[in-house]
Design a protein around this motif. Structure first.
Motif, PDB file in Angstrom:
ATOM      1  N   ILE A 180       0.862  -1.182   0.000  1.00 50.22           N
ATOM      2  CA  ILE A 180       0.000   0.000   0.000  1.00 50.22           C
ATOM      3  C   ILE A 180       0.898   1.231   0.000  1.00 50.22           C
ATOM      4  CG2 ILE A 180      -1.541   1.380   1.445  1.00 50.22           C
ATOM      5  CD1 ILE A 180      -2.917  -1.234   2.270  1.00 50.22           C
ATOM      6  N   VAL A 181       0.595   2.176  -0.875  1.00 52.35           N
ATOM      7  CA  VAL A 181       1.375   3.409  -0.974  1.00 52.35           C
ATOM      8  C   VAL A 181       0.461   4.596  -0.689  1.00 52.35           C
ATOM      9  CG1 VAL A 181       2.843   4.858  -2.412  1.00 52.35           C
ATOM     10  CG2 VAL A 181       2.897   2.366  -2.690  1.00 52.35           C
ATOM     11  N   VAL A 247       5.265   5.654   1.353  1.00 53.86           N
ATOM     12  CA  VAL A 247       4.756   7.007   1.158  1.00 53.86           C
ATOM     13  C   VAL A 247       5.435   7.621  -0.064  1.00 53.86           C
ATOM     14  CG1 VAL A 247       4.655   9.356   2.099  1.00 53.86           C
ATOM     15  CG2 VAL A 247       4.241   7.397   3.601  1.00 53.86           C
ATOM     16  N   LEU A 248       4.650   8.253  -0.913  1.00 57.48           N
ATOM     17  CA  LEU A 248       5.163   9.047  -2.023  1.00 57.48           C
ATOM     18  C   LEU A 248       4.588  10.457  -1.927  1.00 57.48           C
ATOM     19  CD1 LEU A 248       4.952   6.827  -5.252  1.00 57.48           C
ATOM     20  CD2 LEU A 248       7.021   7.697  -4.143  1.00 57.48           C
ATOM     21  N   LEU A 304       0.920  14.627 -13.385  1.00 54.71           N
ATOM     22  CA  LEU A 304       0.946  14.056 -12.042  1.00 54.71           C
ATOM     23  C   LEU A 304       2.401  13.784 -11.687  1.00 54.71           C
ATOM     24  CD1 LEU A 304      -1.949  11.430 -12.436  1.00 54.71           C
ATOM     25  CD2 LEU A 304      -2.130  13.744 -11.502  1.00 54.71           C
ATOM     26  N   ASP A 305       2.888  14.385 -10.607  1.00 53.00           N
ATOM     27  CA  ASP A 305       4.272  14.232 -10.187  1.00 53.00           C
ATOM     28  C   ASP A 305       4.368  13.436  -8.896  1.00 53.00           C
ATOM     29  OD1 ASP A 305       5.598  15.926 -12.201  1.00 53.00           O
ATOM     30  OD2 ASP A 305       4.421  17.528 -11.276  1.00 53.00           O
ATOM     31  N   PHE A 306       5.463  12.686  -8.769  1.00 54.43           N
ATOM     32  CA  PHE A 306       5.703  11.902  -7.557  1.00 54.43           C
ATOM     33  C   PHE A 306       7.179  11.990  -7.186  1.00 54.43           C
ATOM     34  CE2 PHE A 306       2.189  10.075  -9.904  1.00 54.43           C
ATOM     35  CZ  PHE A 306       1.200   9.998  -8.927  1.00 54.43           C
ATOM     36  N   GLU A 307       7.457  12.017  -5.885  1.00 63.19           N
ATOM     37  CA  GLU A 307       8.837  12.049  -5.411  1.00 63.19           C
ATOM     38  C   GLU A 307       8.909  11.421  -4.027  1.00 63.19           C
ATOM     39  OE1 GLU A 307       9.101  16.566  -3.680  1.00 63.19           O
ATOM     40  OE2 GLU A 307       8.766  16.336  -5.836  1.00 63.19           O
ATOM     41  N   SER A 308      10.107  11.030  -3.625  1.00 59.87           N
ATOM     42  CA  SER A 308      10.292  10.450  -2.298  1.00 59.87           C
ATOM     43  C   SER A 308      10.241  11.544  -1.232  1.00 59.87           C
ATOM     44  CB  SER A 308      11.642   9.727  -2.215  1.00 59.87           C
ATOM     45  OG  SER A 308      11.682   8.651  -3.115  1.00 59.87           O
ATOM     46  N   PRO A 309       9.728  11.230  -0.049  1.00 64.98           N
ATOM     47  CA  PRO A 309       9.730  12.220   1.030  1.00 64.98           C
ATOM     48  C   PRO A 309      11.144  12.477   1.549  1.00 64.98           C
ATOM     49  CG  PRO A 309       8.883  10.106   1.820  1.00 64.98           C
ATOM     50  CD  PRO A 309       9.060   9.973   0.339  1.00 64.98           C
ATOM     51  N   ASP A 310      11.402  13.699   1.971  1.00 65.57           N
ATOM     52  CA  ASP A 310      12.704  14.089   2.509  1.00 65.57           C
ATOM     53  C   ASP A 310      12.661  13.950   4.028  1.00 65.57           C
ATOM     54  OD1 ASP A 310      15.024  15.282   3.382  1.00 65.57           O
ATOM     55  OD2 ASP A 310      14.771  17.135   2.245  1.00 65.57           O
TER      56      ASP A 310
END
Length: 398
Positions: A180-181, A247-248, A304-310
């Motif tokens: 699950i994301v 999480v994304l 739609l953009d996605f990135e890793s959390p900092d």
């Protein structure tokens, strides 16, 4: 009390004057033959509560502060309403249990204060639209057990968990789920380095770019603690271990979560960032009902953009994941420490970057123990608040 027509769902809205409560009432008002607000509850704002009572004509109105009972009673009387006034958290618990008062509860009281009334509704076998994430973080296993034993239904109203709820099989079988994301908007400070967060003000932190929310949850979104709490929620709601929860960051807030299955398929729920969609899912479930939210025009939104959390700039997410892995009382300690820290920040007593520092201090000071009962969890909550308050008093984390 008003006669209840067949098929009319009687809804108690706990936290009626907040953003989720008012969104719930908007959806309810769109379906007068199907939904009715039978109980409205608020914290201290008598004027706002009575204004809602004038519009929605509930059977019961509750003000959390017992000292305001007379003010509520007088205002209802002056408005010519037959709504019965109540005061105090015990009144919420009683109405949550009462089969005549409601069959559905929108649990939208902020913080650990919402736990007792939510448990009361679950133990009475009610349908609970769960927007109070702290109660699930504090006592998730006990709440799920209460729901199972009483045959209660929990429909999560957080947009992310509601999205997952919509993507999973209707029978609740998660055996085919690989991962699950949860998606996160990134809050108002997405892209900032840790150094750039040093002088953040409360006004800046509550200015969420996508969602209209209360101050506490807005700060949690800004620190990413909100997403950390949601990881813990997802663990309880869907039976997923920490290593299958991710999480994304998705700044457009149009994809609300993903469910990845073992066959390689991934399902996502998309929609405009409006809580009324999730509330309509909960109020109408298993049917679909109109929410007042427009459909999603992907051509207009464009990308739609996605990135890793900092997690260096926003360490609260990592702290929450560590508490989930530790289990036991660790999530309760995390939640209580965070509530104290956010309150202090909003009052100008704590810097933004000291919020995770205070939470980390509490978790290091109080090792996790087995969460054998609600009393153990309440004790952990109280001890965490004491340790956090003491740290604030000494000024070591300012």
């Amino acid at each position: 009390m008003a006669t209840v027509p067949d098929g009319l769902r009687r809804v108690a809205v706990f936290g009626a004057t907040g953003s989720i409560g008012t969104s719930a009432l908007d959806v309810i008002a769109r379906h007068p033959g199907r939904l009715r607000a039978s109980v409205l509850a608020a914290g201290r704002n008598v004027e706002a509560l009575v204004a809602l009572c004038v519009t929605h004509r509930p059977d019961h109105a509750v003000i959390a502060d017992p000292d305001l009972l007379d003010a509520l009673a007088n205002a209802l009387r002056a408005a010519g309403l037959a709504t019965v006034p109540h005061a105090g958290m015990a009144a919420l618990d009683t109405l949550a249990r009462d089969a005549d008062a409601c069959d559905t509860v929108v649990a939208a009281i902020v913080g650990a204060a919402g736990l007792d009334s939510t448990l009361a509704a679950l133990r009475a076998g009610k349908r609970v639209l769960l927007a109070n994430k702290e109660s699930l973080v504090l006592a998730g296993e006990l709440m799920l057990q209460a729901a199972r034993e009483a045959g209660a239904t929990i429909v999560p109203i957080d947009s992310e968990h509601n999205a997952i709820h919509q993507c999973l099989p209707a029978d609740g079988d998660c055996s085919g789920v690989a991962r699950i994301v949860l998606t996160a908007s990134g809050g108002p400070f997405r892209g900032r380095s840790r150094a750039q967060l040093a002088d953040v003000t409360p006004a800046q932190a509550v200015a969420h770019p996508k969602w209209s929310m209360g101050p506490k949850i807005s700060v949690d979104s800004a620190t990413l603690m909100n997403k950390g709490l949601e990881l813990i929620e997802a663990h309880h709601l869907f039976g997923m271990p920490a290593d299958r929860l991710d999480v994304l960051v998705h700044p457009q807030s149009l994809v609300h979560s993903f469910v990845e299955f073992i066959d390689g398929s991934t399902l996502a729920q998309l929609g405009l960032p409006d809580m009324r969609t999730a509330l309509a899912v909960g109020l109408g479930y298993p049917d679909r009902i109109a929410s007042g939210v427009a459909g999603l025009d992907l051509l207009r939104h464009g990308r739609l953009d996605f990135e890793s959390p900092d997690t260096d700039a926003f360490p609260c997410l990592a702290l929450a994941r560590a508490a989930l892995v530790a289990g036991g009382t660790a999530p309760a300690l995390l939640n209580a420490a965070n509530e104290v820290a956010v309150s202090a920040f909003l009052q100008g007593q704590l810097r933004f970057l000291a919020i995770p520092a205070l939470v980390e201090h509490v978790l290091a000071t109080l090792p996790a123990a087995d969460a054998a009962s609600l009393d153990v969890l309440r004790d952990a909550d109280a001890r965490a608040r004491d340790v956090a308050t003491q740290a604030l008093t000494t000024g070591t984390l300012h």
